[in-house]
Design a protein around this motif. Sequence first.
Motif, PDB file in Angstrom:
ATOM      1  N   LEU A   1       0.837  -1.206   0.000  1.00 32.08           N
ATOM      2  CA  LEU A   1       0.000   0.000   0.000  1.00 32.08           C
ATOM      3  C   LEU A   1       0.871   1.255   0.000  1.00 32.08           C
ATOM      4  O   LEU A   1       0.578   2.229  -0.707  1.00 32.08           O
ATOM      5  CB  LEU A   1      -0.927  -0.001   1.213  1.00 32.08           C
ATOM      6  CG  LEU A   1      -2.077  -1.019   1.180  1.00 32.08           C
ATOM      7  CD1 LEU A   1      -2.833  -1.011   2.500  1.00 32.08           C
ATOM      8  CD2 LEU A   1      -3.034  -0.725   0.024  1.00 32.08           C
ATOM      9  N   LEU A   2       1.943   1.229   0.776  1.00 28.66           N
ATOM     10  CA  LEU A   2       2.879   2.360   0.792  1.00 28.66           C
ATOM     11  C   LEU A   2       3.543   2.526  -0.576  1.00 28.66           C
ATOM     12  O   LEU A   2       3.685   3.643  -1.087  1.00 28.66           O
ATOM     13  CB  LEU A   2       3.951   2.137   1.864  1.00 28.66           C
ATOM     14  CG  LEU A   2       3.491   2.230   3.320  1.00 28.66           C
ATOM     15  CD1 LEU A   2       4.589   1.719   4.257  1.00 28.66           C
ATOM     16  CD2 LEU A   2       3.125   3.664   3.683  1.00 28.66           C
ATOM     17  N   LEU A   3       3.935   1.392  -1.171  1.00 30.89           N
ATOM     18  CA  LEU A   3       4.609   1.441  -2.469  1.00 30.89           C
ATOM     19  C   LEU A   3       3.671   1.938  -3.570  1.00 30.89           C
ATOM     20  O   LEU A   3       4.070   2.758  -4.405  1.00 30.89           O
ATOM     21  CB  LEU A   3       5.138   0.047  -2.824  1.00 30.89           C
ATOM     22  CG  LEU A   3       5.936  -0.064  -4.122  1.00 30.89           C
ATOM     23  CD1 LEU A   3       7.169   0.831  -4.078  1.00 30.89           C
ATOM     24  CD2 LEU A   3       6.336  -1.508  -4.384  1.00 30.89           C
ATOM     25  N   SER A   4       2.434   1.445  -3.583  1.00 31.84           N
ATOM     26  CA  SER A   4       1.484   1.886  -4.610  1.00 31.84           C
ATOM     27  C   SER A   4       1.185   3.373  -4.468  1.00 31.84           C
ATOM     28  O   SER A   4       1.015   4.084  -5.466  1.00 31.84           O
ATOM     29  CB  SER A   4       0.188   1.077  -4.524  1.00 31.84           C
ATOM     30  OG  SER A   4      -0.469   1.289  -3.293  1.00 31.84           O
ATOM     31  N   ASN A   5       1.154   3.847  -3.227  1.00 34.98           N
ATOM     32  CA  ASN A   5       0.947   5.280  -2.990  1.00 34.98           C
ATOM     33  C   ASN A   5       2.105   6.096  -3.564  1.00 34.98           C
ATOM     34  O   ASN A   5       1.900   7.089  -4.267  1.00 34.98           O
ATOM     35  CB  ASN A   5       0.805   5.534  -1.488  1.00 34.98           C
ATOM     36  CG  ASN A   5       0.597   6.998  -1.165  1.00 34.98           C
ATOM     37  OD1 ASN A   5      -0.435   7.572  -1.469  1.00 34.98           O
ATOM     38  ND2 ASN A   5       1.598   7.614  -0.552  1.00 34.98           N
ATOM     39  N   SER A   6       3.333   5.655  -3.293  1.00 33.02           N
ATOM     40  CA  SER A   6       4.522   6.360  -3.798  1.00 33.02           C
ATOM     41  C   SER A   6       4.559   6.373  -5.317  1.00 33.02           C
ATOM     42  O   SER A   6       4.822   7.405  -5.940  1.00 33.02           O
ATOM     43  CB  SER A   6       5.795   5.691  -3.264  1.00 33.02           C
ATOM     44  OG  SER A   6       5.866   5.788  -1.871  1.00 33.02           O
ATOM     45  N   MET A   7       4.291   5.199  -5.925  1.00 28.65           N
ATOM     46  CA  MET A   7       4.364   5.099  -7.378  1.00 28.65           C
ATOM     47  C   MET A   7       3.237   5.878  -8.060  1.00 28.65           C
ATOM     48  O   MET A   7       3.420   6.410  -9.147  1.00 28.65           O
ATOM     49  CB  MET A   7       4.320   3.624  -7.808  1.00 28.65           C
ATOM     50  CG  MET A   7       5.487   2.779  -7.311  1.00 28.65           C
ATOM     51  SD  MET A   7       7.118   3.510  -7.633  1.00 28.65           S
ATOM     52  CE  MET A   7       7.092   3.699  -9.403  1.00 28.65           C
ATOM     53  N   SER A   8       2.075   5.946  -7.423  1.00 33.51           N
ATOM     54  CA  SER A   8       0.956   6.717  -7.995  1.00 33.51           C
ATOM     55  C   SER A   8       1.276   8.204  -8.015  1.00 33.51           C
ATOM     56  O   SER A   8       1.009   8.904  -9.003  1.00 33.51           O
ATOM     57  CB  SER A   8      -0.323   6.474  -7.177  1.00 33.51           C
ATOM     58  OG  SER A   8      -0.695   5.121  -7.217  1.00 33.51           O
ATOM     59  N   ILE A   9       1.857   8.693  -6.917  1.00 34.42           N
ATOM     60  CA  ILE A   9       2.223  10.111  -6.849  1.00 34.42           C
ATOM     61  C   ILE A   9       3.326  10.423  -7.852  1.00 34.42           C
ATOM     62  O   ILE A   9       3.285  11.436  -8.562  1.00 34.42           O
ATOM     63  CB  ILE A   9       2.668  10.482  -5.420  1.00 34.42           C
ATOM     64  CG1 ILE A   9       1.488  10.346  -4.455  1.00 34.42           C
ATOM     65  CG2 ILE A   9       3.228  11.899  -5.373  1.00 34.42           C
ATOM     66  CD1 ILE A   9       1.857  10.485  -2.993  1.00 34.42           C
TER      67      ILE A   9
END
Length: 401
Positions: A40-48
């Motif tokens: 979830l943290l990684l998907s948030n970073s990659m989305s931003i």
Amino acid sequence: MLRNFVILFPAFVSLFWALLFMMRWKRNSRSQNIWAVALLLLSNSMSIAALYWHDYEDYSLIYKLDVLETISTLSFIPVVFLYFERLTGVKKKGQIFRKILLFIPPVLMGGSTVLFYLIVGEERAAEFFKYIVEHDGALSPGFYEYRYVYMCINVYTYSAFLVVQAVLVFIYAGRNILMYRKQLDDFFSNLEGKSMDHHRATLKGLMLFLILVIAIAGSGNLLYVDFGFMVLVFLFLLGGVIFYLCYHVYFISYSADNFIMELKLSDEEALENGYGIMGEDDFGNADTGNMLRAKLLPQLTQVIEEDKVYLQNDLRLDDLARLLHTNRTYISRFIKEEFQCNFSEFINRKRIEYAQELFRESPEMTQEQIAEMSGFTHASSFSRVFKQCAGMTFREFQKGH
């Protein structure tokens, strides 16, 4: 269309696996649930990060998301640390101190970034960030007084923290998997079904992922720069590595939680049956230890050489201890001191000796038949162990005999 898909590919892959793990939250191991949080943290970073390539023009939102991306990215690797800690169950002194150290960067960098934008002010912060994105990472000459502060916080310190975190967690993960493997070897004669292939693949995937992370950090403002085709290739590879990692984590069916439960049940069984009566202190006493050795060696020789218990493919250290009316701590230490190897190596040596004798008596038998009759569940395991013990492959042994 294809460009947009590739840009969002790592975020999609991370989110897909995060949702998959969360859908079976109650059936997951605790380590897999920790991995879901990391995703979830990684998907948030990659989305931003994907917004930087999408020509998104609401810079008042982007500079705020920059704070969130900083915290998410620097929190991801410490959560991976927690994943490997839970997966392997290996604990060392100073563990809490290491956790605190790993979680300092996201707190420190997140706070510093927030403070920087508060000092600059909302309107100027949006203008400041707009110039960075539209000029390939260059800093606006109108913000000269903030130039070195921004470079120090968002480039140099951020990159340094990311690289140090990545290296430390990879070293920690590799060491823990080796120690965990050693613990399993001390208890099981056969590691089939213990997910060790997935453990090794996860470590390889982590190495590839961290290399890419270090490459990002080493290139400074890569996320702000439009490298065209090169960026698309990089993002596609990153998405592939994330998929590879998650696939193997998903199929890990045996972890330290299962191992600890087996040890607990084994201890309870030992107490119920009264064969766990010899303590490690008895072994340390010279007179008592020599007496126990003299008694135990003939018994061990009988169950190994005459009863051939090593032909049981699911033989555990506790099974051997029960046959000898002792406990696993004692028999494990006895084998190490008497034969200079752990339980798994000791049993596998006997299996390979039996396999060699079996081939001499019946050379027409196939490798698969010999492997099964020698106590191995798969021919691939037999081949690997045969080479370790005999110093040659089974095919080479066949040709020589």
